[in-house]
Design a protein around this motif. Sequence first.
Motif, mmCIF file in Angstrom:
data_model
loop_
_atom_site.group_PDB
_atom_site.id
_atom_site.type_symbol
_atom_site.label_atom_id
_atom_site.label_comp_id
_atom_site.label_asym_id
_atom_site.label_seq_id
_atom_site.Cartn_x
_atom_site.Cartn_y
_atom_site.Cartn_z
ATOM 1 N N PHE A 288 0.837 -1.203 0.000
ATOM 2 C CA PHE A 288 0.000 0.000 0.000
ATOM 3 C C PHE A 288 0.873 1.253 0.000
ATOM 4 N N GLU A 289 1.891 1.242 0.848
ATOM 5 C CA GLU A 289 2.758 2.415 0.966
ATOM 6 C C GLU A 289 3.519 2.666 -0.331
ATOM 7 N N SER A 290 3.970 1.601 -0.970
ATOM 8 C CA SER A 290 4.704 1.741 -2.225
ATOM 9 C C SER A 290 3.808 2.276 -3.336
ATOM 10 N N TYR A 291 2.613 1.728 -3.446
ATOM 11 C CA TYR A 291 1.679 2.179 -4.484
ATOM 12 C C TYR A 291 1.320 3.650 -4.290
ATOM 13 N N TRP A 292 0.982 4.029 -3.069
ATOM 14 C CA TRP A 292 0.585 5.410 -2.797
ATOM 15 C C TRP A 292 1.744 6.373 -3.048
ATOM 16 N N ALA A 293 2.947 5.990 -2.662
ATOM 17 C CA ALA A 293 4.111 6.848 -2.883
ATOM 18 C C ALA A 293 4.331 7.125 -4.367
ATOM 19 N N GLY A 294 3.911 6.188 -5.224
ATOM 20 C CA GLY A 294 4.113 6.344 -6.653
ATOM 21 C C GLY A 294 3.148 7.288 -7.338
ATOM 22 N N ILE A 295 2.044 7.640 -6.657
ATOM 23 C CA ILE A 295 1.048 8.509 -7.310
ATOM 24 C C ILE A 295 0.728 9.778 -6.532
ATOM 25 N N CYS A 296 1.182 9.895 -5.307
ATOM 26 C CA CYS A 296 0.737 11.010 -4.455
ATOM 27 C C CYS A 296 1.434 12.333 -4.751
ATOM 28 N N GLU A 297 2.396 12.329 -5.656
ATOM 29 C CA GLU A 297 3.049 13.588 -6.023
ATOM 30 C C GLU A 297 2.582 14.097 -7.384
ATOM 31 N N ARG A 298 1.521 13.526 -7.902
ATOM 32 C CA ARG A 298 0.998 13.997 -9.183
ATOM 33 C C ARG A 298 0.546 15.452 -9.061
ATOM 34 N N PRO A 299 0.861 16.284 -10.047
ATOM 35 C CA PRO A 299 0.481 17.702 -9.968
ATOM 36 C C PRO A 299 -1.010 17.920 -9.742
ATOM 37 N N ALA A 300 -1.862 17.119 -10.376
ATOM 38 C CA ALA A 300 -3.309 17.300 -10.212
ATOM 39 C C ALA A 300 -3.734 17.009 -8.784
ATOM 40 N N TYR A 301 -3.143 15.992 -8.171
ATOM 41 C CA TYR A 301 -3.463 15.677 -6.774
ATOM 42 C C TYR A 301 -3.038 16.828 -5.869
ATOM 43 N N LEU A 302 -1.842 17.331 -6.080
ATOM 44 C CA LEU A 302 -1.337 18.413 -5.236
ATOM 45 C C LEU A 302 -2.155 19.692 -5.426
ATOM 46 N N ARG A 303 -2.566 19.975 -6.656
ATOM 47 C CA ARG A 303 -3.431 21.143 -6.900
ATOM 48 C C ARG A 303 -4.749 20.997 -6.164
ATOM 49 N N GLY A 304 -5.350 19.824 -6.277
ATOM 50 C CA GLY A 304 -6.625 19.595 -5.609
ATOM 51 C C GLY A 304 -6.521 19.746 -4.106
ATOM 52 N N LYS A 305 -5.452 19.188 -3.523
ATOM 53 C CA LYS A 305 -5.249 19.314 -2.082
ATOM 54 C C LYS A 305 -5.087 20.771 -1.672
ATOM 55 N N GLU A 306 -4.339 21.520 -2.476
ATOM 56 C CA GLU A 306 -4.134 22.932 -2.160
ATOM 57 C C GLU A 306 -5.451 23.697 -2.192
ATOM 58 N N ILE A 307 -6.276 23.413 -3.188
ATOM 59 C CA ILE A 307 -7.574 24.085 -3.292
ATOM 60 C C ILE A 307 -8.440 23.750 -2.081
ATOM 61 N N ASP A 308 -8.556 22.456 -1.769
ATOM 62 C CA ASP A 308 -9.427 22.057 -0.664
ATOM 63 C C ASP A 308 -8.884 22.527 0.684
ATOM 64 N N ASN A 309 -7.577 22.497 0.853
ATOM 65 C CA ASN A 309 -7.003 22.994 2.110
ATOM 66 C C ASN A 309 -7.311 24.483 2.281
ATOM 67 N N GLY A 310 -7.315 25.211 1.189
ATOM 68 C CA GLY A 310 -7.635 26.639 1.252
ATOM 69 C C GLY A 310 -9.084 26.913 1.584
ATOM 70 N N LEU A 311 -9.939 25.926 1.368
ATOM 71 C CA LEU A 311 -11.370 26.088 1.645
ATOM 72 C C LEU A 311 -11.763 25.577 3.039
ATOM 73 N N MET A 312 -10.797 24.963 3.742
ATOM 74 C CA MET A 312 -11.088 24.440 5.069
ATOM 75 C C MET A 312 -11.403 25.584 6.038
ATOM 76 N N PRO A 313 -12.282 25.322 7.007
ATOM 77 C CA PRO A 313 -12.545 26.353 8.027
ATOM 78 C C PRO A 313 -11.253 26.728 8.732
ATOM 79 N N LYS A 314 -11.079 28.015 8.960
ATOM 80 C CA LYS A 314 -9.876 28.518 9.622
ATOM 81 C C LYS A 314 -9.897 28.146 11.103
ATOM 82 N N GLN A 315 -8.775 27.638 11.574
ATOM 83 C CA GLN A 315 -8.651 27.281 12.984
ATOM 84 C C GLN A 315 -8.366 28.545 13.806
ATOM 85 N N GLU A 316 -9.120 28.712 14.874
ATOM 86 C CA GLU A 316 -8.882 29.862 15.737
ATOM 87 C C GLU A 316 -7.673 29.614 16.621
ATOM 88 N N GLY A 317 -6.813 30.632 16.711
ATOM 89 C CA GLY A 317 -5.604 30.494 17.527
ATOM 90 C C GLY A 317 -5.873 30.658 18.996
#
Length: 207
Positions: A178-207
């Motif tokens: 599982f770890e080997s398979y995931w490591a082979g695809i988790c750096e795809r530009p589309a995956y990273l773009r999607g994560k960045e978009i969704d992370n930016g939409l997450m509710p802001k944590q109060e400090g």
Amino acid sequence: MTETLTFYTNPMSRGQIARWMLEETGAPYETVILDYGTTMKAPDYLAINPMGKVPAIKHGNAVVTECAAICAYLADAFPQAGLAPDPAHRADYYRWLFFAAGPLEQAVTNKSLGFTVPADKTMMAGYGSFEAAMDGLEAAVSGKTYIAGNRFSAADVYVGSQIGWGLAFGSIEKRPAFESYWAGICERPAYLRGKEIDNGLMPKQEG
């Protein structure tokens, strides 16, 4: 005229899977963010998905719900992205896409809820047992870069998402395959773009 593609989601949901797939297609899309218990259950959205859950897409007049179905639909709707394998590898493509959407998801969800299928009832459960589902998943990815043929496909988006999430949150076993398979695809530009978009939409944590 290009048909409008609308994506209904919440960043804290399985919509992250569909987001990754949309980014892989390269097609322009509009995003509608819905909130649990309010807009997700409002009449306008229930007309899109009577289950009142995300994700969903609307492509022209076509409505598609369920992550695996969205991945498969988008691969066919945007063939130029090359996200559906050639006919010789469609068997593995369909087999493991639907395995991950059915038996695997059932097994992982039930384990997370603390439910174990009684030993004498495994024949009644679509996945048999959690261990059997893990063994099936291991068979799907062992020794492979991609799950169907020699190139990345929509099935990798869905299966990869299940594995990546499971490894991060402990809902699947940390087997080397599982770890080997995931490591082979988790750096795809589309995956990273999607994560960045969704992370930016997450509710802001109060400090």
